[in-house]
Design a protein around this motif. Structure first.
Motif, short mmCIF file in Angstrom:
data_model
loop_
_atom_site.label_atom_id
_atom_site.label_comp_id
_atom_site.label_asym_id
_atom_site.label_seq_id
_atom_site.Cartn_x
_atom_site.Cartn_y
_atom_site.Cartn_z
N TRP A 50 46.19 -40.10 31.52
CA TRP A 50 47.63 -40.28 31.67
C TRP A 50 47.98 -41.37 32.68
O TRP A 50 49.03 -42.02 32.56
N TYR A 80 52.07 -38.67 34.92
CA TYR A 80 51.17 -39.81 34.69
C TYR A 80 50.09 -39.87 35.78
O TYR A 80 49.96 -40.85 36.53
N LYS A 114 52.58 -34.57 33.31
CA LYS A 114 51.57 -35.03 32.35
C LYS A 114 50.34 -35.47 33.14
O LYS A 114 50.36 -36.49 33.85
N SER A 146 45.86 -35.63 33.30
CA SER A 146 44.52 -35.53 32.69
C SER A 146 43.54 -35.10 33.77
O SER A 146 43.51 -35.68 34.86
N PRO A 191 47.28 -36.07 23.43
CA PRO A 191 47.82 -37.12 24.31
C PRO A 191 47.76 -38.48 23.62
O PRO A 191 46.96 -38.68 22.69
#
Length: 499
Positions: A183, A326, A358, A360, A453
């Motif tokens: 992200w 992100y 969001k 990862s 994603p």
């Protein structure tokens, strides 16, 4: 091949730069040896004038002569091109759009390994190609009807081997990518990927006072942390456009943690223009923190937390909350932490968190961490993949409050509850699990659907991930910068001044 640092000619204004002052024709300068094969060459390049349209400044690799080489060119038409010059005839191998402004310094980098060529601008991979015409060669810089200043040229071998004069061997294993992925690589909220302090000055700090001042300063900056710095608790602010990287395997912080984000304001429900963004934390130890080791809050975005190691402290290892998004959390080693990774502040924070958070999480080693690996509220398209969970006490991943979590390609060993829906008073989220390796572990709980994603990623066979993660996660295993302190190197000879 050794790492080499090349800081060049003293210019007339006193700045230590290598300068091409004229724009009437082309110019180039080469250094190094023709036997160099696989390496990375990087330099700070500032175009100072373009004489006409479609002119360029460039970094060279595998140069055979002044008319045959690979090069990465920043053009005045706002493009970057990865090219091959053969006998004076050029071929474009790949290109991308990028803003090119006179008077702005750009960090250019070319990686050459076998037939693979990659070109980076400010730490972001923009061009790549395969070409086998040149297998070795020198480095260099060039201009075409342009003037430029060049500084901080570094050459590093692509796959360094042990140095017989250095008692500290290079760490084993592939250190993972040197650019943010997941992200943190997605263009959003006015930020293109995550580059941290690229393009700014590099400073080295050894005391708490130095670090606190540099971390809170304005503008892009690469802050190298040397040694284990005792920070007063609880947490200290990190401003936008910063890379904070530990030198060696024993640098970082004890006593205090880092805060990436504005002060808490519950009335703010959308990302403010001054939200903290574009921050990289790499190769840092965190010990005995007084609150959280790392806290990301208040709509902070484009944050990359990579190759760090944390143990135990007063509260969480890494909290991400209050609308932040992100974020990529990769190749970290969480060692024995209780409240390890919280994602989402509380059940009543939907106004700030819905549609955001969001994150990862990949290639992390959750080493006897008790809970929150992560615990997710509201975050959607939270991607938990290719991690190794060992002897997790309470649970691994919890999806709550309508969050959407993908648990993919992970290795769970001795984990009774690898993943579930709902937690304590929090209602259930949605969780999709696929291709995980469960060794002496429970089956987990899933429910609902979650969209994939938008970024590219590769899943390693889950039952192979244990070996990958234990070899690569944590401090002392990262590539450029900061895998370990740079060893003294012989300098390159001063190249001739370009015409």
């Amino acid at each position: 091949m050794d790492r080499l640092r090349w800081q060049l000619v003293v210019a007339t204004d006193g700045s230590r730069v290598y300068r091409q002052s004229g724009t009437s024709s082309d110019a180039r300068s080469l250094a190094g040896t023709a036997s160099w094969t696989d390496y990375s060459v990087q330099a700070s390049v500032k175009p100072t004038a373009f004489n006409g349209s479609n002119r360029f400044v460039a970094l060279l690799a595998r140069a055979q002569s002044s008319t045959s080489y690979y090069y990465l060119a920043l053009r005045s038409n706002n493009t970057v091109e990865l090219k091959r010059l053969s006998g004076g005839s050029s071929t474009t191998l790949d290109s991308a759009a990028t803003t090119v402004t006179v008077g702005t310094a750009y960090t250019l980098r070319i990686d050459v390994a076998g037939s693979s060529l990659k070109g980076y601008v400010n730490g972001t991979l923009l061009t790549e190609a395969t070409d086998s015409q040149y297998a070795s060669g020198r480095i260099g810089v060039a201009t075409f009807n342009a003037s430029a200043n060049v500084d901080n040229v570094q050459v590093t071998s692509a796959a360094p081997g042990p140095d017989p004069t250095d008692p500290t061997p290079d760490p084993p294993g592939d250190p993972g990518p040197n650019v943010a992925d997941g992200w943190a690589s997605v263009d959003a909220w006015g930020q293109n990927g995550t580059t941290g302090g690229a393009g700014g000055p590099t400073v080295t700090v050894t005391t708490a006072a130095q670090f606190v001042a540099e971390a809170a300063s304005t503008g892009p900056k690469i802050i190298q942390v040397s040694g284990l710095i005792a920070l007063p608790g609880p947490m200290h602010d990190v401003s936008s456009d910063k890379t904070i990287v530990g030198l060696g395997a024993n640098s970082g912080f004890t006593g205090g943690g880092l805060n990436i984000g504005l002060p808490i304001d519950n009335a703010v429900t959308s990302p403010p223009a001054n939200a903290v963004h574009n921050v990289i934390l790499r190769n840092l130890n965190f010990r005995n923190w007084a609150d959280d080791a790392m806290n990301v809050q208040m709509f902070s975005h484009h944050i990359w937390i990579d190759h760090n190691t944390w143990t135990t402290g007063s509260d969480g290892g890494l909290d991400i909350k209050r609308g932040s998004s992100y974020v990529t959390v990769s190749y970290n080693h969480a060692d024995g932490t209780n409240k390890n990774m919280l994602l989402g502040h509380d059940d009543g924070n939907a106004a700030q968190d819905t549609g955001r958070l969001k994150v990862s999480y990949h290639h992390n080693f959750f080493d006897e961490t008790r809970q929150r690996n992560p615990r997710v509220r509201f975050g959607d398209q939270v991607h938990v993949y290719s991690n190794y969970y060992l002897n997790t006490g309470d649970y691994g991943v919890a999806a709550t409050e309508n969050s959407g979590v993908i648990v993919e390609g992970n290795y769970f060993e001795n984990v009774d509850d690898p993943y579930h829906l709902a937690e304590a008073d929090s209602g259930p989220g949605r969780l999709v699990a696929r291709n995980n390796c469960l060794i002496n572990s429970g089956t987990g709980e899933t429910g609902g659907s979650v969209s994939n994603p938008p970024y590219p990623y590769t899943i390693t066979t889950a039952c192979d991930i244990k070996a990958v993660v234990t070899a690569q996660a944590g401090v002392g295993k990262v590539g450029l910068p900061g895998g370990r302190p740079a060893r003294p190197r012989r300098p390159l000879p001063d190249p001739p001044r370009p015409p």
